[in-house]
Design a protein around this motif. Structure first.
Motif, PDB file in Angstrom:
ATOM      1  N   GLY A   1       0.768  -1.119  -0.207  1.00 37.70           N
ATOM      2  CA  GLY A   1       0.356   0.066  -0.437  1.00 37.70           C
ATOM      3  C   GLY A   1       0.884   1.121  -0.160  1.00 37.70           C
ATOM      4  O   GLY A   1       0.799   1.837   0.497  1.00 37.70           O
ATOM      5  N   GLY A   2       1.554   1.382  -0.514  1.00 39.04           N
ATOM      6  CA  GLY A   2       3.070   2.385  -0.345  1.00 39.04           C
ATOM      7  C   GLY A   2       3.599   3.233   0.661  1.00 39.04           C
ATOM      8  O   GLY A   2       3.844   4.186   0.467  1.00 39.04           O
ATOM      9  N   ASN A   3       3.211   2.415   1.834  1.00 38.98           N
ATOM     10  CA  ASN A   3       3.890   2.473   3.671  1.00 38.98           C
ATOM     11  C   ASN A   3       5.546   2.447   2.780  1.00 38.98           C
ATOM     12  O   ASN A   3       6.021   1.064   2.219  1.00 38.98           O
ATOM     13  N   SER A   4       6.036   2.706   3.661  1.00 36.60           N
ATOM     14  CA  SER A   4       7.723   2.246   3.528  1.00 36.60           C
ATOM     15  C   SER A   4       8.021   1.600   4.944  1.00 36.60           C
ATOM     16  O   SER A   4       8.861   1.865   4.810  1.00 36.60           O
ATOM     17  N   SER A   5       6.866   0.959   5.343  1.00 39.44           N
ATOM     18  CA  SER A   5       7.279   0.197   5.634  1.00 39.44           C
ATOM     19  C   SER A   5       7.394  -0.933   5.883  1.00 39.44           C
ATOM     20  O   SER A   5       6.449  -1.941   5.084  1.00 39.44           O
ATOM     21  N   ALA A   6       8.600  -2.497   5.889  1.00 39.98           N
ATOM     22  CA  ALA A   6       9.100  -3.412   5.678  1.00 39.98           C
ATOM     23  C   ALA A   6       7.817  -4.463   6.255  1.00 39.98           C
ATOM     24  O   ALA A   6       8.073  -4.859   7.326  1.00 39.98           O
ATOM     25  N   HIS A   7       7.213  -4.859   6.277  1.00 38.62           N
ATOM     26  CA  HIS A   7       6.021  -5.994   6.665  1.00 38.62           C
ATOM     27  C   HIS A   7       6.814  -7.902   6.703  1.00 38.62           C
ATOM     28  O   HIS A   7       7.516  -8.441   5.285  1.00 38.62           O
ATOM     29  N   VAL A   8       7.575  -8.021   7.300  1.00 37.50           N
ATOM     30  CA  VAL A   8       7.781  -9.303   7.293  1.00 37.50           C
ATOM     31  C   VAL A   8       7.697 -10.340   7.087  1.00 37.50           C
ATOM     32  O   VAL A   8       5.955 -10.887   7.348  1.00 37.50           O
ATOM     33  N   LEU A   9       8.009 -11.216   6.589  1.00 39.13           N
ATOM     34  CA  LEU A   9       7.557 -12.215   5.839  1.00 39.13           C
ATOM     35  C   LEU A   9       7.959 -12.945   6.042  1.00 39.13           C
ATOM     36  O   LEU A   9       9.072 -13.916   6.296  1.00 39.13           O
ATOM     37  N   PRO A  10       8.129 -14.873   5.462  1.00 38.47           N
ATOM     38  CA  PRO A  10       7.759 -15.881   6.448  1.00 38.47           C
ATOM     39  C   PRO A  10       9.818 -16.288   6.671  1.00 38.47           C
ATOM     40  O   PRO A  10      10.685 -17.035   7.190  1.00 38.47           O
ATOM     41  N   GLY A  11      10.738 -15.865   5.127  1.00 42.56           N
ATOM     42  CA  GLY A  11      11.591 -16.000   5.273  1.00 42.56           C
ATOM     43  C   GLY A  11      12.637 -15.065   6.066  1.00 42.56           C
ATOM     44  O   GLY A  11      13.569 -15.594   6.525  1.00 42.56           O
ATOM     45  N   ARG A  12      11.869 -14.221   6.567  1.00 43.93           N
ATOM     46  CA  ARG A  12      13.115 -13.453   7.769  1.00 43.93           C
ATOM     47  C   ARG A  12      12.901 -14.427   9.058  1.00 43.93           C
ATOM     48  O   ARG A  12      14.117 -14.718   9.513  1.00 43.93           O
ATOM     49  N   LEU A  13      11.752 -15.057   9.039  1.00 45.46           N
ATOM     50  CA  LEU A  13      12.039 -16.128  10.321  1.00 45.46           C
ATOM     51  C   LEU A  13      12.707 -17.206  10.401  1.00 45.46           C
ATOM     52  O   LEU A  13      13.181 -18.247  11.201  1.00 45.46           O
ATOM     53  N   ARG A  14      12.858 -17.593   8.847  1.00 47.60           N
ATOM     54  CA  ARG A  14      13.981 -19.051   8.664  1.00 47.60           C
ATOM     55  C   ARG A  14      15.504 -18.578   8.606  1.00 47.60           C
ATOM     56  O   ARG A  14      16.357 -19.050   9.228  1.00 47.60           O
ATOM     57  N   GLN A  15      15.415 -17.132   8.151  1.00 46.80           N
ATOM     58  CA  GLN A  15      17.225 -16.578   8.448  1.00 46.80           C
ATOM     59  C   GLN A  15      17.065 -16.550  10.307  1.00 46.80           C
ATOM     60  O   GLN A  15      18.352 -17.044  10.751  1.00 46.80           O
ATOM     61  N   HIS A  16      16.474 -15.793  10.701  1.00 40.69           N
ATOM     62  CA  HIS A  16      15.853 -15.736  12.248  1.00 40.69           C
ATOM     63  C   HIS A  16      17.135 -17.253  12.856  1.00 40.69           C
ATOM     64  O   HIS A  16      17.435 -17.684  13.853  1.00 40.69           O
ATOM     65  N   TYR A  17      15.994 -18.470  12.074  1.00 40.88           N
ATOM     66  CA  TYR A  17      16.506 -19.915  12.817  1.00 40.88           C
ATOM     67  C   TYR A  17      16.977 -20.614  12.381  1.00 40.88           C
ATOM     68  O   TYR A  17      17.881 -21.057  13.763  1.00 40.88           O
ATOM     69  N   GLU A  18      17.597 -20.248  10.895  1.00 41.97           N
ATOM     70  CA  GLU A  18      19.390 -21.060  11.192  1.00 41.97           C
ATOM     71  C   GLU A  18      19.926 -20.161  11.628  1.00 41.97           C
ATOM     72  O   GLU A  18      21.187 -20.809  11.969  1.00 41.97           O
TER      73      GLU A  18
ATOM     74  N   ARG B   1      17.561 -26.077  11.884  1.00 40.38           N
ATOM     75  CA  ARG B   1      17.007 -26.844   9.977  1.00 40.38           C
ATOM     76  C   ARG B   1      16.367 -26.506   9.555  1.00 40.38           C
ATOM     77  O   ARG B   1      15.670 -26.486  10.933  1.00 40.38           O
ATOM     78  N   THR B   2      16.231 -25.993   8.263  1.00 39.08           N
ATOM     79  CA  THR B   2      15.309 -25.291   7.872  1.00 39.08           C
ATOM     80  C   THR B   2      15.002 -26.718   6.449  1.00 39.08           C
ATOM     81  O   THR B   2      16.203 -26.925   6.423  1.00 39.08           O
ATOM     82  N   LEU B   3      13.845 -25.905   5.776  1.00 37.85           N
ATOM     83  CA  LEU B   3      12.749 -26.833   5.080  1.00 37.85           C
ATOM     84  C   LEU B   3      12.369 -25.813   3.370  1.00 37.85           C
ATOM     85  O   LEU B   3      11.506 -25.642   4.246  1.00 37.85           O
ATOM     86  N   LYS B   4      13.094 -25.353   3.384  1.00 37.21           N
ATOM     87  CA  LYS B   4      12.251 -23.242   2.422  1.00 37.21           C
ATOM     88  C   LYS B   4      12.000 -24.724   0.616  1.00 37.21           C
ATOM     89  O   LYS B   4      12.691 -25.060  -0.029  1.00 37.21           O
ATOM     90  N   PHE B   5      10.701 -23.520   0.520  1.00 33.98           N
ATOM     91  CA  PHE B   5       9.857 -23.964  -0.386  1.00 33.98           C
ATOM     92  C   PHE B   5       9.740 -22.226  -1.329  1.00 33.98           C
ATOM     93  O   PHE B   5       9.290 -21.421  -0.700  1.00 33.98           O
ATOM     94  N   GLY B   6       9.899 -21.730  -3.227  1.00 32.03           N
ATOM     95  CA  GLY B   6       9.449 -21.017  -3.615  1.00 32.03           C
ATOM     96  C   GLY B   6      10.269 -19.829  -4.073  1.00 32.03           C
ATOM     97  O   GLY B   6      12.130 -21.345  -4.243  1.00 32.03           O
TER      98      GLY B   6
END
Length: 434
Positions: free
Chosen positions: A306-323, A328-333
């Motif tokens: 919506g043109g907002n300058s704030s970035a909304h976190v998506l699951p890939g950020r959780l994956r980075q933090h978990y690693e 251990r992670t198993l990612k798709f996409g």
């Protein structure tokens, strides 16, 4: 003979000194590192030191022995007359495009600027399309998208939608139709969530049956409300100690589907510095101690809505933090090759139905020429390159819109934006239009 012996001794002394420096650095780092957990929940004091020592030996072997030889070999090859005979900049691609500027090894690879898909459609047999930032803005379809899909369909160029979307492919199709996109000219839709669903349906028993679900808020769960339809035997749990694996299809609700749901509306700044990251960290560490893997249904890192300058976190950020915490992670996409291979399979079916290229009788079937259209350097361009496809970079409606705001679209500008060689597109265009 004496000089040779003296030279050999000096070389041995140099190598021994280099190894000692690396080992000392590794031991110092290991002393400051946290102790590694064992299977019984205790600690193994020497594990961190052993890991650091092993990394030091590998780093010494590569940086002091292997890397200098590779550099000298590459320099000699580039300066030799034989290296000037052929031009090979993309060994994995099957496109021979004389209009695209190609340079000799070591020089920057330029992108061809085109005004629309009509300039390059004849060079390809099919297209793999990103959606957000290419076909729509999250609310409505961009102007000219419908006409471009119709023109590609009329020219016999099948298109497949490939999107990092945590929900099923049928949900993504429904959302695109509601935005006004005519899917009559689309050969198929592939979502990262559908790939994760297929894996859990066919091989999920290897992970277990008890799921700690992290997903989006709202009744539709960000399109993943029906994710467990067709998945038999899985149970949602409300305790980390009960989970066999974590399923991340969003970031806003933890322990979803249970009475213990924890709502966590997260944006980028809050995740990096706020209490939300600490909540995830506490739960993640408990899971990692039990060797619980994480399945990521959408490996995208963030999105601007919506043109907002704030970035909304998506699951890939959780994956980075978990690693980062050691999980251990198993990612798709995207940008994984598996996602592009699934899209290629859909295109192959379209080619088999006669929607794509026609081969001459008696000739061997050539490899299909495929171009991936996207707006993200990290996912679309890198994924296409790794999969061996050409790529078309959409500028005005995607992630690069602010970079090129008020500027002319040039090959040099694309190179400046795409810092890494593997991320540079084959062509660049303003928007997805004919």
């Amino acid at each position: 003979r004496g000089l040779r012996q003296l030279g050999a001794a000096a070389l041995a002394l140099r190598l021994a000194y280099g190894a000692w420096v690396h080992v000392a650095h590794a031991c110092f780092a290991a002393a400051r590192a946290p102790r590694a957990p064992t299977l019984r929940g205790g600690v193994l004091p020497g594990a961190a030191a052993a890991r650091g020592l092993r990394q030091a030996v590998v780093r010494f072997y590569y940086e002091d022995l292997v890397k200098p030889r590779r550099v000298e070999k590459a320099r000699g090859w580039q300066e030799s007359p034989q290296s000037q005979r052929g031009i090979h900049t993309r060994p994995m691609t099957h496109i021979a495009n004389p209009d695209v500027t190609t340079l000799r090894p070591g020089a920057p690879r330029l992108a061809q600027r085109v005004h629309g898909l009509s300039d390059v459609a004849a060079q390809y047999d099919g297209f793999i399309l990103d959606t957000y930032g290419v076909l729509h803005d999250g609310e409505s379809v961009f102007e000219g998208v419908g006409d471009a899909l119709a023109q590609l369909g009329a020219a016999g160029k099948p298109c497949v939608v490939l999107e990092n979307f945590a929900g099923r492919a049928r949900v993504l199709e429904s959302q695109l139709s509601e935005m006004g996109l005519d899917l009559a000219h689309v050969a198929g839709v592939v979502s990262s969530g559908e790939l994760a669903h297929t894996y859990l349906r066919t091989r999920g028993h290897k992970l277990g049956s008890r799921v700690l679900w992290i997903t989006a808020s709202g009744p539709d769960r960000g399109g993943a409300a029906d994710f467990f339809d067709g998945l038999e035997g899985f149970t949602l749990v409300s305790q980390v100690e009960e989970a066999d694996f974590i399923l991340a299809s969003g970031v806003e609700v933890m322990f979803a589907g249970t009475p213990r749901e924890v709502r966590m509306p997260v944006v980028e700044d809050d995740f990096e510095a706020g209490r939300f990251k600490r909540k995830f960290t506490r739960v993640f560490r408990q899971a990692i101690r039990r060797n619980v893997p994480m399945v990521v249904a959408n490996d995208e890192l963030q999105v601007f809505r919506g043109g907002n300058s704030s970035a909304h976190v998506l699951p890939g950020r959780l994956r980075q933090h978990y690693e980062l915490l050691g999980g251990r992670t198993l990612k798709f996409g995207k940008p994984s090759n598996a996602a592009y291979e699934e899209a290629r399979a859909v295109l192959d079916e379209a080619f088999a139905r006669g929607a794509g290229r026609l081969d001459e009788p008696g000739q061997s079937e050539p490899e299909p020429r495929i171009c991936c259209v996207g707006d993200s350097e990290d996912t679309d361009l890198r994924g296409a390159r790794n999969a061996g496809f050409d790529s078309a970079f959409v500028v005005d409606t995607g992630d690069a819109a602010q970079h090129f705001a008020g500027q002319e679209l040039t090959s040099e500008g694309v190179i400046e934006l795409c810092k890494e060689e593997n991320h540079r597109p084959t062509v660049a265009l303003h928007r997805f239009a004919w």
